[in-house]
Write a protein that holds these residues in place. Structure first.
Motif, PDB file in Angstrom:
ATOM      1  N   LEU A 143       0.831  -1.200   0.000  1.00 26.50           N
ATOM      2  CA  LEU A 143       0.000   0.000   0.000  1.00 26.50           C
ATOM      3  C   LEU A 143       0.870   1.255   0.000  1.00 26.50           C
ATOM      4  O   LEU A 143       0.657   2.174  -0.794  1.00 26.50           O
ATOM      5  CB  LEU A 143      -0.930   0.000   1.218  1.00 26.50           C
ATOM      6  CG  LEU A 143      -1.786   1.240   1.371  1.00 26.50           C
ATOM      7  CD1 LEU A 143      -2.949   1.203   0.396  1.00 26.50           C
ATOM      8  CD2 LEU A 143      -2.296   1.362   2.793  1.00 26.50           C
ATOM      9  N   LEU A 144       1.869   1.289   0.863  1.00 28.35           N
ATOM     10  CA  LEU A 144       2.756   2.452   0.933  1.00 28.35           C
ATOM     11  C   LEU A 144       3.536   2.623  -0.366  1.00 28.35           C
ATOM     12  O   LEU A 144       3.713   3.751  -0.849  1.00 28.35           O
ATOM     13  CB  LEU A 144       3.727   2.318   2.111  1.00 28.35           C
ATOM     14  CG  LEU A 144       3.112   2.187   3.506  1.00 28.35           C
ATOM     15  CD1 LEU A 144       4.211   2.139   4.557  1.00 28.35           C
ATOM     16  CD2 LEU A 144       2.121   3.286   3.790  1.00 28.35           C
ATOM     17  N   ASP A 145       3.974   1.510  -0.938  1.00 31.11           N
ATOM     18  CA  ASP A 145       4.711   1.572  -2.209  1.00 31.11           C
ATOM     19  C   ASP A 145       3.830   2.118  -3.334  1.00 31.11           C
ATOM     20  O   ASP A 145       4.296   2.890  -4.171  1.00 31.11           O
ATOM     21  CB  ASP A 145       5.252   0.194  -2.587  1.00 31.11           C
ATOM     22  CG  ASP A 145       6.327  -0.294  -1.625  1.00 31.11           C
ATOM     23  OD1 ASP A 145       6.970   0.542  -0.965  1.00 31.11           O
ATOM     24  OD2 ASP A 145       6.508  -1.520  -1.539  1.00 31.11           O
ATOM     25  N   ALA A 146       2.556   1.726  -3.346  1.00 35.99           N
ATOM     26  CA  ALA A 146       1.638   2.232  -4.369  1.00 35.99           C
ATOM     27  C   ALA A 146       1.445   3.736  -4.222  1.00 35.99           C
ATOM     28  O   ALA A 146       1.437   4.477  -5.213  1.00 35.99           O
ATOM     29  CB  ALA A 146       0.298   1.511  -4.277  1.00 35.99           C
ATOM     30  N   LEU A 147       1.302   4.208  -2.987  1.00 41.39           N
ATOM     31  CA  LEU A 147       1.141   5.648  -2.764  1.00 41.39           C
ATOM     32  C   LEU A 147       2.417   6.411  -3.117  1.00 41.39           C
ATOM     33  O   LEU A 147       2.357   7.509  -3.675  1.00 41.39           O
ATOM     34  CB  LEU A 147       0.720   5.909  -1.321  1.00 41.39           C
ATOM     35  CG  LEU A 147      -0.665   5.358  -0.949  1.00 41.39           C
ATOM     36  CD1 LEU A 147      -0.915   5.521   0.541  1.00 41.39           C
ATOM     37  CD2 LEU A 147      -1.752   6.004  -1.776  1.00 41.39           C
ATOM     38  N   ALA A 148       3.565   5.815  -2.830  1.00 41.17           N
ATOM     39  CA  ALA A 148       4.835   6.446  -3.215  1.00 41.17           C
ATOM     40  C   ALA A 148       4.925   6.564  -4.730  1.00 41.17           C
ATOM     41  O   ALA A 148       5.360   7.595  -5.256  1.00 41.17           O
ATOM     42  CB  ALA A 148       6.012   5.636  -2.669  1.00 41.17           C
ATOM     43  N   ALA A 149       4.497   5.521  -5.432  1.00 36.93           N
ATOM     44  CA  ALA A 149       4.507   5.556  -6.901  1.00 36.93           C
ATOM     45  C   ALA A 149       3.609   6.667  -7.420  1.00 36.93           C
ATOM     46  O   ALA A 149       3.957   7.367  -8.384  1.00 36.93           O
ATOM     47  CB  ALA A 149       4.075   4.204  -7.465  1.00 36.93           C
TER      48      ALA A 149
ATOM     49  N   VAL B 158      -9.242   3.800  -8.674  1.00 34.78           N
ATOM     50  CA  VAL B 158      -8.115   3.541  -9.561  1.00 34.78           C
ATOM     51  C   VAL B 158      -7.267   2.404  -8.980  1.00 34.78           C
ATOM     52  O   VAL B 158      -7.248   2.198  -7.767  1.00 34.78           O
ATOM     53  CB  VAL B 158      -7.264   4.832  -9.752  1.00 34.78           C
ATOM     54  CG1 VAL B 158      -6.610   5.259  -8.454  1.00 34.78           C
ATOM     55  CG2 VAL B 158      -6.248   4.679 -10.848  1.00 34.78           C
ATOM     56  N   THR B 159      -6.619   1.668  -9.851  1.00 33.31           N
ATOM     57  CA  THR B 159      -5.681   0.637  -9.420  1.00 33.31           C
ATOM     58  C   THR B 159      -4.267   1.169  -9.604  1.00 33.31           C
ATOM     59  O   THR B 159      -3.901   1.602 -10.693  1.00 33.31           O
ATOM     60  CB  THR B 159      -5.871  -0.655 -10.233  1.00 33.31           C
ATOM     61  OG1 THR B 159      -7.208  -1.121 -10.039  1.00 33.31           O
ATOM     62  CG2 THR B 159      -4.888  -1.733  -9.789  1.00 33.31           C
ATOM     63  N   ILE B 160      -3.505   1.149  -8.526  1.00 35.36           N
ATOM     64  CA  ILE B 160      -2.108   1.597  -8.553  1.00 35.36           C
ATOM     65  C   ILE B 160      -1.263   0.448  -8.028  1.00 35.36           C
ATOM     66  O   ILE B 160      -1.479  -0.019  -6.900  1.00 35.36           O
ATOM     67  CB  ILE B 160      -1.890   2.847  -7.674  1.00 35.36           C
ATOM     68  CG1 ILE B 160      -2.857   3.971  -8.054  1.00 35.36           C
ATOM     69  CG2 ILE B 160      -0.439   3.316  -7.758  1.00 35.36           C
ATOM     70  CD1 ILE B 160      -2.895   5.106  -7.054  1.00 35.36           C
ATOM     71  N   SER B 161      -0.324  -0.016  -8.836  1.00 34.78           N
ATOM     72  CA  SER B 161       0.562  -1.122  -8.433  1.00 34.78           C
ATOM     73  C   SER B 161      -0.234  -2.309  -7.890  1.00 34.78           C
ATOM     74  O   SER B 161       0.103  -2.871  -6.858  1.00 34.78           O
ATOM     75  CB  SER B 161       1.571  -0.638  -7.394  1.00 34.78           C
ATOM     76  OG  SER B 161       2.334   0.426  -7.891  1.00 34.78           O
ATOM     77  N   SER B 162      -1.297  -2.680  -8.561  1.00 36.18           N
ATOM     78  CA  SER B 162      -2.188  -3.806  -8.257  1.00 36.18           C
ATOM     79  C   SER B 162      -3.011  -3.630  -6.977  1.00 36.18           C
ATOM     80  O   SER B 162      -3.653  -4.584  -6.530  1.00 36.18           O
ATOM     81  CB  SER B 162      -1.418  -5.135  -8.235  1.00 36.18           C
ATOM     82  OG  SER B 162      -0.645  -5.268  -7.075  1.00 36.18           O
ATOM     83  N   ILE B 163      -3.028  -2.447  -6.395  1.00 37.06           N
ATOM     84  CA  ILE B 163      -3.894  -2.149  -5.252  1.00 37.06           C
ATOM     85  C   ILE B 163      -5.098  -1.375  -5.784  1.00 37.06           C
ATOM     86  O   ILE B 163      -4.939  -0.364  -6.462  1.00 37.06           O
ATOM     87  CB  ILE B 163      -3.179  -1.285  -4.193  1.00 37.06           C
ATOM     88  CG1 ILE B 163      -1.868  -1.915  -3.749  1.00 37.06           C
ATOM     89  CG2 ILE B 163      -4.102  -0.965  -3.026  1.00 37.06           C
ATOM     90  CD1 ILE B 163      -1.992  -2.994  -2.731  1.00 37.06           C
ATOM     91  N   VAL B 164      -6.311  -1.840  -5.464  1.00 37.18           N
ATOM     92  CA  VAL B 164      -7.529  -1.151  -5.899  1.00 37.18           C
ATOM     93  C   VAL B 164      -7.904  -0.117  -4.836  1.00 37.18           C
ATOM     94  O   VAL B 164      -8.298  -0.466  -3.725  1.00 37.18           O
ATOM     95  CB  VAL B 164      -8.693  -2.135  -6.116  1.00 37.18           C
ATOM     96  CG1 VAL B 164      -9.957  -1.389  -6.515  1.00 37.18           C
ATOM     97  CG2 VAL B 164      -8.321  -3.173  -7.164  1.00 37.18           C
TER      98      VAL B 164
END
Length: 132
Positions: free
Chosen positions: A3-9, A93-99
């Motif tokens: 989750l944190l990695d997706a938000l960083a992206a 939205v899906t970011i780094s496979s997190i919906v």
């Protein structure tokens, strides 16, 4: 930490910084002076489907800490405002496979004072709704 990695992206995509250089997840390194740290907070707990044990929505909270150079209060505040705009715009939205269904700011940017090297810090908190 997915989750944190997706938000960083997402922050990197929006030009807030560079993951691993000025954007960090789970910790804030001593250098560089100006950086952003994305941390997990206390979430609201999951929503279940019709009273069952199946989790329909997870509701993690996120805290982002922005640090600027020595005594640079305006830069730390401006970065926190940029983070709030970037993450607060996430909807369905899906970011780094997190919906992500939604990421909402749950605070305005707030001062955290100076660290031991007199670097200004600001925080901003978020409530999120994600599918497991």
């Amino acid at each position: 930490m997915a989750l944190l990695d997706a938000l960083a992206a997402q922050l990197a995509t929006d030009g807030v910084g560079t993951v691993g250089t000025t954007i960090f997840t789970g910790y804030m390194p001593d250098a560089p002076d100006a950086c952003v740290s994305i941390l997990e907070g206390r979430g609201a707990g999951p929503e279940h489907v019709f009273g069952s044990s199946v989790v329909a929505i997870e509701r993690p909270s996120i805290r982002v800490v922005c640090r600027a150079g020595r005594n640079d209060y305006p830069a730390a505040r401006a970065k926190a405002i940029a983070v709030r705009a970037s993450l607060g715009a996430i909807r369905n939205v899906t970011i780094s496979s997190i919906v992500f269904h939604s990421v909402q700011p749950s605070s305005d940017p707030y001062p955290l004072g100076l660290d031991d090297k007199e670097r200004a810090r600001f925080g901003v908190d978020f409530a999120s709704w994600v599918s497991p």
